[in-house]
Design an enzyme around this catalytic site. Structure first.
Site, short mmCIF file in Angstrom:
data_model
loop_
_atom_site.label_atom_id
_atom_site.label_comp_id
_atom_site.label_asym_id
_atom_site.label_seq_id
_atom_site.Cartn_x
_atom_site.Cartn_y
_atom_site.Cartn_z
N HIS A 66 0.78 -1.18 0.13
CA HIS A 66 -0.06 -0.63 0.21
C HIS A 66 0.58 1.50 0.24
O HIS A 66 0.64 2.43 -0.83
CB HIS A 66 -1.12 -0.21 1.44
CG HIS A 66 -2.12 0.39 1.38
ND1 HIS A 66 -3.04 1.17 0.96
CD2 HIS A 66 -1.43 2.00 1.52
CE1 HIS A 66 -3.60 1.80 0.82
NE2 HIS A 66 -2.78 2.95 1.57
N HIS A 82 -10.58 2.68 -1.10
CA HIS A 82 -10.91 2.37 -0.35
C HIS A 82 -11.82 0.90 0.24
O HIS A 82 -13.03 0.90 0.84
CB HIS A 82 -11.15 3.34 0.89
CG HIS A 82 -10.99 3.72 1.79
ND1 HIS A 82 -11.67 4.29 3.28
CD2 HIS A 82 -9.53 3.96 2.62
CE1 HIS A 82 -10.91 4.02 3.83
NE2 HIS A 82 -9.36 4.42 3.87
#
Lengths: 272, 778
Positions: free
Chosen positions: B74, B120
């Site tokens: 990430h 998200h």
């Protein structure tokens, strides 16, 4: 007074979020507007930032979700205003100066007791409230409003009675209710009804044209003196024709319908 | 030695462990990574061990936790970076003003516009309301820290079918529940901070059932002279942490985002989902913009993945500086947090700015007016190291290059097998009228009004074209939305989403291109010139060669398209590991947002038919490309050629179409996407409340099914008044084919028995999602 001398106070706290377009709307009709945080009116700030309500000619409460609207819409903002500058506001209104509340601003005026204020300037307790929409949902959609005010409202003095205006709605709590008996007819008798939701051909509105189920299809009201007006739809969003929902299908002017409300109040002040 | 035995709690008034790492065996390194939930592989742990051997000391838990954050997929894109570098990086144009936390492009001589999209996904699959809301919060902060006023949100979402029947996989929530929660989260956050949600998209497929996608995009506008950096400009500057307090919410969010969802993700990872507070955010926007306008700060950055641990190092290292942090000064939500928890927490609504020491008081005064908690917590140094202190005692001392450098992997991949005409099996179809109505009713086409009307799409008073266009309260789907971001100026910014995950699955290269093509043509459809892309690449587990192959080929297609048109991609985001329990992976989903500029919004064109008696044209070529089409998905077709994009031809035909629009010759325009020409025309009938009579004989195609339902890219339908036809065809040349006229109140197709009243099409298109999701006042 001259347009460029008109000073507008656009009040904000955390969560008000339509202050930019409200301030711009007044600038577009020639006034000088200033976005003022409530703390500046209450004096809870650096002395250089302090502002006094009496220095302004128009007071505007923009839309948003003041303090998050986690209690009743507008309730927290209103109680902070009332505790700090309640008297200043009453004096402002008694002096005949115009006060506008749009969407959350309308909810605040009701919480402050400035609307409907059937018997005077400012009731001790709120006498009405804006309830959850009948749909139970936030509704962002086009509305058509009819000016139903006979003469007293300073925000419609330049709009012929019965004229239709396009004005977008965007709220979750817009159903005006009161436990005052015969509330709607009392508003009528006092000439306090300003705008009603109607269909595009001026007919009686049902959902979705009346987006919230407000009894009597009421979209906006004024106080008995006509200088305080609150409305749920957003005139400041349609100052030009090109932010009106269906402008690509033809439009009558470069100006948006909402501008009429702002030019009306400026016309009223120009005679003072 | 067990991992526990390697950790020694330090005798101190705070909760810190020293970890003996220098003599750990491979097995013991793996145990340490697992015991501390670091998410680091053995190779990575070995590099960490080597580092501490070189430093000549043991590690602290804060240091290892920090590495776990910084080296996650990430944060450091270790699997995707080589692919991005090979295909999409390096499209430079003079009007790219910044490639910071958000990309910034020239808007006009005075202003720039910011754009960024990110995912998200995993948080939203566990807690849809909070996950989506905090997604909005994060992307808005990315725009604010460029000094830009956020002006629009766009939210493309992917779910399983909301009316899905049958048993759900273990630990997975029903798509209807997820969709309802996500939309509520976007609504409550976006509406409360007063930023209009102007566009988006819904994509429904069974493969998203176990792993929904929530992509969030924010646009902003900034005076070019107020554009901010995301880093410190010199040593000796003060770092001020502001916004929300720090708590235990959102610990290890990046590690959660860097692995697949499992049946127990709910229990394991609930703590990784942060809580949002829009009413803290709203004043933060005001304060940040004031700081930028008064030029009081040198840099600003959002605390996203990895929290403080990432933001401090990144702000310091950009220009080669270091930072000394007094960790005990960080304002907390609750007492008793260990230093490592404070350092990696991803609590929401927090940002960091750097300023000259002499400006600290002025900065703090602005925060104070808005009642925003702000605390100077660090100073920049010239050491190139991050050092943490707790009441003066050093607990962390690391080289920032090492910390933020991160590993890079060229993982193995296999080239995906692509779908072709040779393996096509054409489905059995019912009568054409029924086909058209069924396509209009498919959730991927049907009206999204249920969601759109819950979002305020016109707050800020700058929305010129909305996601629903046409007759009031009777509209149909628009293409791009258009904003007028600077009051008093007619210049407009258009934005649209494009993605075709089905094409991308059947042919990743062509699907990547088709996704850009869709976003591009949506922008062109409203009369705006495409100017920049931002992309959110949602793919599966990169450690599986087939998944990485899909990713590579899709990115290849995206790069080729953008390079050929010389359109920059100044920002973007990669989300990998989108797999549900049992290894069910999502469709490869390259979500694209295209921004375009239009000199005068008064020339913008909407998609609704304006009147009867106009001529209709198809712009672009239609080929026998049925692979991945809605028709095949709906009626059980298989294989087939996936639409290929001829970028040169796209450029030519879009230039011509934009010229015709600029001359005011186009009454309405709509792109052809899901369901092909038939659905595009039907939608224009619905939004305009006007019928059409089609005569497709001039189209050069093998049969009616291809003419009506092929989803060849780079195509639009245009409505032209009779008096303008000569000039229109002169401009368009052979790029436009006449296909009929607007007429009456039904869709009629010559040579077939199709005659469907507009009202019937409207019901088919309008009702399905309302019926599934519920709502409305009736």
């Amino acid at each position: 007074m001259k347009a460029e001398d008109v000073r507008v106070c656009v009040v904000r706290i955390e969560g008000t979020n339509c202050e930019d377009e409200m301030a711009n709307a007044f600038e577009m009709v020639g006034a000088k507007s200033e976005k003022v945080h409530l703390k500046q009116l209450l004096g809870q700030c650096d002395p250089s930032l302090k502002r006094s309500l009496e220095d302004y000619d128009i007071l505007a409460f923009p839309g948003g979700f003041s303090a998050g609207d986690y209690v009743r819409a507008g309730a927290i903002f209103a109680s902070r205003i009332k505790a700090g500058i309640g008297k200043d506001i009453r004096d402002f209104v008694d002096a005949g100066k115009p006060v506008l509340g749009v969407c959350n601003g309308f909810q605040i005026l009701v919480e402050l007791g400035l609307l409907p204020a059937l018997d005077g300037t400012m009731s001790e307790e709120p006498t009405a409230a804006l309830y959850n929409n009948d749909s139970g949902r936030f509704e962002c959609r086009p509305s058509i409003l009819r000016n139903d005010n006979r003469s007293k409202c300073v925000f419609t003095c330049d709009i012929p009675k019965g004229e239709l205006l396009y004005c977008p709605s965007a709220h979750g709590e817009g159903k005006l209710m009161s436990n005052i008996p015969n509330f709607v007819s009392k508003l009528e008798e006092n000439d306090q009804v300003v705008f009603r939701y109607v269909t595009p051909d001026g007919g009686r509105a049902t959902y979705p044209w009346n987006p919230n189920g407000s009894p009597g299809d009421i979209a906006g009201i004024c106080n008995p003196a006509g200088n305080v007006m609150g409305m749920m739809p957003h005139p400041e969003r349609v100052m030009t024709a090109y932010t009106m929902d269906d402008w690509t299908r033809g439009h009558r002017s470069e100006d948006g319908d909402g501008k009429r409300i702002f030019t009306s109040v400026m016309k009223y002040l120009s005679k003072k | 030695m067990t991992a526990d035995e390697r950790m020694t709690k330090r005798n101190a008034p705070y909760d810190l462990c020293d970890i003996r790492i220098r003599d750990a065996s491979d097995k013991e390194l793996e145990d340490i990574s697992s015991a501390l939930s670091l998410g680091l592989s053995l190779d990575e742990m070995k590099a960490v061990k080597d580092y501490f051997v070189k430093e000549g000391r043991e590690a602290t838990d804060v240091e290892l936790q920090s590495l776990g954050q910084a080296w996650s997929e990430h944060c450091c894109y270790k699997s995707s970076k080589p692919v991005l570098k090979e295909f999409v990086f390096g499209i430079d144009r003079e009007d790219v003003l910044s490639r910071g936390d958000a990309g910034v492009m020239v808007f006009d001589d005075d202003y720039g516009y910011a754009l960024r999209v990110e995912s998200h996904n995993h948080p939203s699959a566990i807690e849809p309301y909070g996950g989506a809301a905090t997604g909005i919060g994060g992307i808005v902060r990315d725009v604010i820290c460029m000094g830009a006023q956020p002006i629009g949100l766009a939210d493309p979402l992917c779910f399983g079918y909301p009316d899905r029947k049958g048993e759900m996989p273990q630990g997975i929530k029903h798509p209807r529940y997820l969709m309802s929660g996500v939309v509520s989260g976007i609504r409550d956050y976006g509406n409360r901070i007063g930023i209009p949600t102007i566009t988006g998209g819904f994509f429904f497929d069974e493969s998203y059932t176990g792993n929904c996608l929530v992509n969030v995009c924010c646009l902003g506008i900034v005076k070019r002279k107020d554009l901010l950096n995301n880093f410190a400009s010199a040593p000796g500057e003060v770092m001020i942490l502001f916004g929300g307090r720090t708590g235990r919410d959102g610990i290890h969010g990046v590690n959660f985002a860097s692995k697949d969802i499992t049946a127990t993700s709910e229990d394991d990872s609930r703590g990784a989902v942060q809580l949002g507070d829009p009413i803290t955010k709203e004043p933060v926007i005001h304060a940040c913009l004031e700081l930028a306008q008064k030029h009081l700060v040198t840099g600003m950055k959002d605390l996203g993945g990895g929290g403080l641990s990432c933001v401090v190092g990144e702000m310091a290292i950009e220009k080669g500086f270091g930072a000394d942090v007094d960790l005990e000064k960080v304002p907390l939500k609750e007492t008793g947090l260990a230093p490592w928890e404070i350092w990696v927490s991803e609590s929401q609504e927090r940002m960091m700015c750097t300023c000259k020491p002499e400006n600290v008081d002025k900065v703090m005064a602005i925060f104070d007016l808005w009642d925003i908690i702000a605390t100077p917590v660090a100073v920049t140094t010239d050491t190139g190291r991050t050092r943490l202190f707790w009441n003066g005692e050093k607990i962390f001392d690391m080289d920032i290059e090492f910390l933020t450098g991160g590993p890079v992997y060229n993982r193995p991949y296999t080239m995906p097998k692509v779908s072709t005409k040779a393996d096509e099996r054409f489905p059995e179809l019912p009568a054409l009228s029924e086909v058209i109505l069924k396509l209009l009713s498919d959730p991927n086409v049907a009206s999204k009004e249920w969601a759109i009307r819950q979002y305020d799409h016109e707050v800020r008073a700058g929305t010129v074209l909305r996601p629903i266009v046409g007759k009031l309260n009777k509209g149909g789907p628009g293409d791009a939305s258009v904003l007028m971001p600077v009051p008093g100026r007619w210049k407009g910014l258009a934005a649209a989403v494009g993605c075709n995950p089905w094409f991308t699955k059947a042919n990743p290269y062509r699907g990547g291109m088709a996704s850009l093509d869709e976003a591009f043509r949506n922008v062109v459809a409203v009369g705006a010139r495409p100017n920049a892309f931002t992309d959110c690449l949602n793919f599966g587990n990169p450690e599986k060669p087939e998944r990485l192959g899909e990713f590579r080929e899709a990115v290849h297609g995206i790069g080729d398209f953008a390079k050929e048109l010389n359109i920059p991609i100044p920002s973007g985001n990669v989300s990998l590991y989108n797999e549900a329990p049992g290894g069910v992976h999502i469709l490869p989903t390259p979500m694209i947002v295209c921004c375009g500029l239009i000199d005068d919004v008064r020339k913008a064109v909407s998609a609704d038919f304006k009147k009867t008696g106009s001529l209709l044209f198809l712009v672009g070529r239609t080929a026998d490309e049925m692979g991945g089409s809605l028709l095949f998905r709906k009626f059980g077709g298989e294989g087939g050629e996936v639409p290929a994009t001829d970028v040169k031809r796209l450029k030519d035909s879009s230039d011509r179409l934009l010229k015709a629009m600029d001359e005011g010759l186009v009454l309405s325009c709509h792109d052809c996407s899901d369901g092909g020409l038939a659905v595009a025309v039907a939608e224009m009938c619905i939004s305009g409340d006007v019928g059409a009579e089609l005569d497709l004989s001039a189209m050069d195609c093998p049969n009616d099914n291809v003419k009506l339902f092929a989803e060849s890219t780079s195509r639009w339908i245009a409505e032209v008044d009779g008096k303008d036809v000569t000039r229109f065809t002169e401009i368009m040349g052979d790029a436009a084919t006449p296909i009929g006229l607007t007429k009456g109140n039904a869709l009629v197709i010559k040579g077939t028995d199709v005659e469907i009243p507009v009202e019937v099409m409207r019901a088919a298109w309008n009702d399905p999602i309302w019926n599934i999701m519920g709502g409305g006042a009736q």
